[in-house]
Design a protein around this motif. Structure first.
Motif, PDB file in Angstrom:
ATOM      1  N   LEU A  20     -11.027   1.784  13.571  1.00  0.00           N
ATOM      2  CA  LEU A  20      -9.749   2.223  13.079  1.00  0.00           C
ATOM      3  C   LEU A  20      -8.756   2.386  13.938  1.00  0.00           C
ATOM      4  CD1 LEU A  20     -11.240   4.244   9.631  1.00  0.00           C
ATOM      5  CD2 LEU A  20     -10.804   1.723   9.819  1.00  0.00           C
ATOM      6  N   TYR A  21      -7.350   2.536  13.392  1.00  0.00           N
ATOM      7  CA  TYR A  21      -6.311   2.850  14.185  1.00  0.00           C
ATOM      8  C   TYR A  21      -5.613   4.092  13.466  1.00  0.00           C
ATOM      9  CZ  TYR A  21      -7.243  -1.446  16.225  1.00  0.00           C
ATOM     10  OH  TYR A  21      -7.950  -2.435  17.258  1.00  0.00           O
ATOM     11  N   ALA A  22      -5.059   5.016  14.229  1.00  0.00           N
ATOM     12  CA  ALA A  22      -4.477   6.293  13.873  1.00  0.00           C
ATOM     13  C   ALA A  22      -2.940   5.707  13.820  1.00  0.00           C
ATOM     14  CB  ALA A  22      -4.580   7.206  14.765  1.00  0.00           C
ATOM     15  N   SER A  23      -2.617   4.566  14.310  1.00  0.00           N
ATOM     16  CA  SER A  23      -1.024   4.264  14.656  1.00  0.00           C
ATOM     17  C   SER A  23      -0.547   4.152  12.883  1.00  0.00           C
ATOM     18  CB  SER A  23      -0.853   2.907  15.318  1.00  0.00           C
ATOM     19  OG  SER A  23      -1.648   1.846  14.649  1.00  0.00           O
ATOM     20  N   PRO A  24      -1.083   3.530  11.985  1.00  0.00           N
ATOM     21  CA  PRO A  24      -0.531   3.058  10.559  1.00  0.00           C
ATOM     22  C   PRO A  24      -0.091   4.523  10.097  1.00  0.00           C
ATOM     23  CG  PRO A  24      -2.240   1.857  10.797  1.00  0.00           C
ATOM     24  CD  PRO A  24      -2.282   2.696  12.185  1.00  0.00           C
ATOM     25  N   VAL A  25      -1.116   5.472  10.300  1.00  0.00           N
ATOM     26  CA  VAL A  25      -0.950   6.847   9.644  1.00  0.00           C
ATOM     27  C   VAL A  25       0.188   7.626  10.316  1.00  0.00           C
ATOM     28  CG1 VAL A  25      -2.177   9.090   8.979  1.00  0.00           C
ATOM     29  CG2 VAL A  25      -3.333   7.154   8.965  1.00  0.00           C
ATOM     30  N   PHE A  26       0.326   7.477  11.681  1.00  0.00           N
ATOM     31  CA  PHE A  26       1.371   7.899  12.546  1.00  0.00           C
ATOM     32  C   PHE A  26       2.681   7.421  12.219  1.00  0.00           C
ATOM     33  CE2 PHE A  26      -1.440   9.226  16.284  1.00  0.00           C
ATOM     34  CZ  PHE A  26      -1.803  10.509  15.761  1.00  0.00           C
ATOM     35  N   ALA A  27       2.710   6.139  12.076  1.00  0.00           N
ATOM     36  CA  ALA A  27       3.962   5.443  11.527  1.00  0.00           C
ATOM     37  C   ALA A  27       4.544   5.784  10.202  1.00  0.00           C
ATOM     38  CB  ALA A  27       3.717   3.996  11.321  1.00  0.00           C
ATOM     39  N   LEU A  28       3.628   6.190   9.194  1.00  0.00           N
ATOM     40  CA  LEU A  28       3.970   6.681   7.973  1.00  0.00           C
ATOM     41  C   LEU A  28       4.550   8.160   8.153  1.00  0.00           C
ATOM     42  CD1 LEU A  28       0.997   5.867   5.647  1.00  0.00           C
ATOM     43  CD2 LEU A  28       3.180   5.107   5.549  1.00  0.00           C
TER      44      LEU A  28
END
Length: 339
Positions: A154-162
């Motif tokens: 999984l990637y943290a980047s989508p959550v970080f983007a939000l």
């Protein structure tokens, strides 16, 4: 016994709060109460790990939640022994959920007569009967190839983007994504694309591990709100030095988004006293009280994402759908919806 086994969660001692949060989220998603399997994971007087599972797991779909963070060796042994206990108890399938995959930084031979410990750990996990790995932001993507079983990264980047779109909604035009080294450019570029923001690089030279001798900024950072993106913050020396260099080159302010807050040694003190306005980490590693009480460190939850990923694995549906902000937005219950 039902034809389709229920997903069952079990956790070691590495990050019990995250495991409980994942169980709560799964209960909310399914409308069916999901608790952690009753077990004890303890130490003998000589520090040997002992595991006893108090519930029947025969034919069940088991998920072991255990990041291999500090103390890495103890937590890794807990994971291996729990997997062995479940296999010997006739669990139908065992999935290791490692929010943080320890030893990932030893993924290649950089000098003569050095190990590739990430591959060794992969062999150990597979050897215990684990049939699938679920993790987040591996230090190097090629580690997935060290396993001969499926690996969902999984990637943290989508959550970080939000989070960024919510926290910096009035500064989106001034944002500049920063990779703290050349090796992290792909990770930073991926988040920059999500935010439609430009990218710059801080090139560093190391004399030896943990010490940076020189840093150079590649790109124009003048007047920009800089967001440093990386996967691991260990002692925070490189991170704090990069923030100073960016301000010296004209940046307006500096923030950092790091997937795994290892935060060892003087890290918390360095971040607290640094020129960074904020450091955002996930709870993939259980934060210490010092981390939680630091005024400029903020923690974003990963339980909603991991809970949904576990349910998708159990259901046999797509895990890669969680790479998109549009999928994660509803899962995070409007946490990052603009006011």
């Amino acid at each position: 016994m039902p034809n389709t086994p229920e997903p069952k969660l079990i956790s070691g001692n590495a990050n019990m709060p995250l495991a409980k949060a994942i169980a709560r989220r799964m209960s909310l998603h399914r409308g069916v109460n999901t608790d952690l399997v009753n077990a004890r994971v303890e130490r003998f007087n000589d520090s040997e790990v002992f595991v006893e599972v108090f519930e029947n797991v025969r034919g069940e779909d088991m998920f072991i939640i255990q990041p291999t963070s500090n103390p890495a060796n103890d937590n890794l042994m807990e994971l291996l022994i729990m997997a062995d206990a479940l296999r010997r108890s006739s669990a139908k399938r065992i999935t290791a959920v490692l929010p943080y995959f320890g030893y990932a930084r030893q993924d290649r031979r950089t000098k003569a007569r050095t190990p590739i410990t990430a591959k060794l750990v992969a062999n150990m996990l597979v050897g215990t009967g684990i049939e699938r790995i679920l993790t987040m932001d591996l230090h190097a993507a090629q580690i997935q190839g060290f396993f001969d079983i499926p690996v969902d990264n999984l990637y943290a980047s989508p959550v970080f983007a939000l989070d960024i779109k919510h926290a910096f909604k009035d500064q989106m035009d001034d944002l500049l994504i920063i990779s703290p080294d050349v090796g992290g450019v792909a990770r930073a570029r991926e988040l920059a694309k999500r935010l439609n923001a430009p990218l710059a690089i801080v090139d560093k030279r190391r004399e030896k591990a943990g010490e940076v001798s020189e840093m150079t900024v590649i790109g124009d950072v003048k007047g920009k709100t800089c967001l440093i993106i990386d996967d691991i913050c260990d002692t925070a020396g490189t991170l704090c030095k990069a923030a100073e260099v960016l301000l010296e080159n004209g940046a307006k302010e500096v923030h950092a988004y790091i997937s795994h807050g290892v935060m060892s040694g003087p890290a918390v003190e360095r971040v607290t006293n640094s020129v960074m306005k904020s450091l955002v980490i996930t709870d993939s590693i259980q934060p210490t009280d010092a981390v939680k009480n630091a005024p400029n460190i903020r923690i974003v939850p990963t339980a909603p994402m991991f809970a949904q990923a576990i349910l998708n694995i159990w259901n046999g549906t797509s895990v890669s759908s969680l790479f998109e902000q549009e999928t994660l937005g509803p899962i995070y219950d409007g946490m990052y919806v603009d006011d």
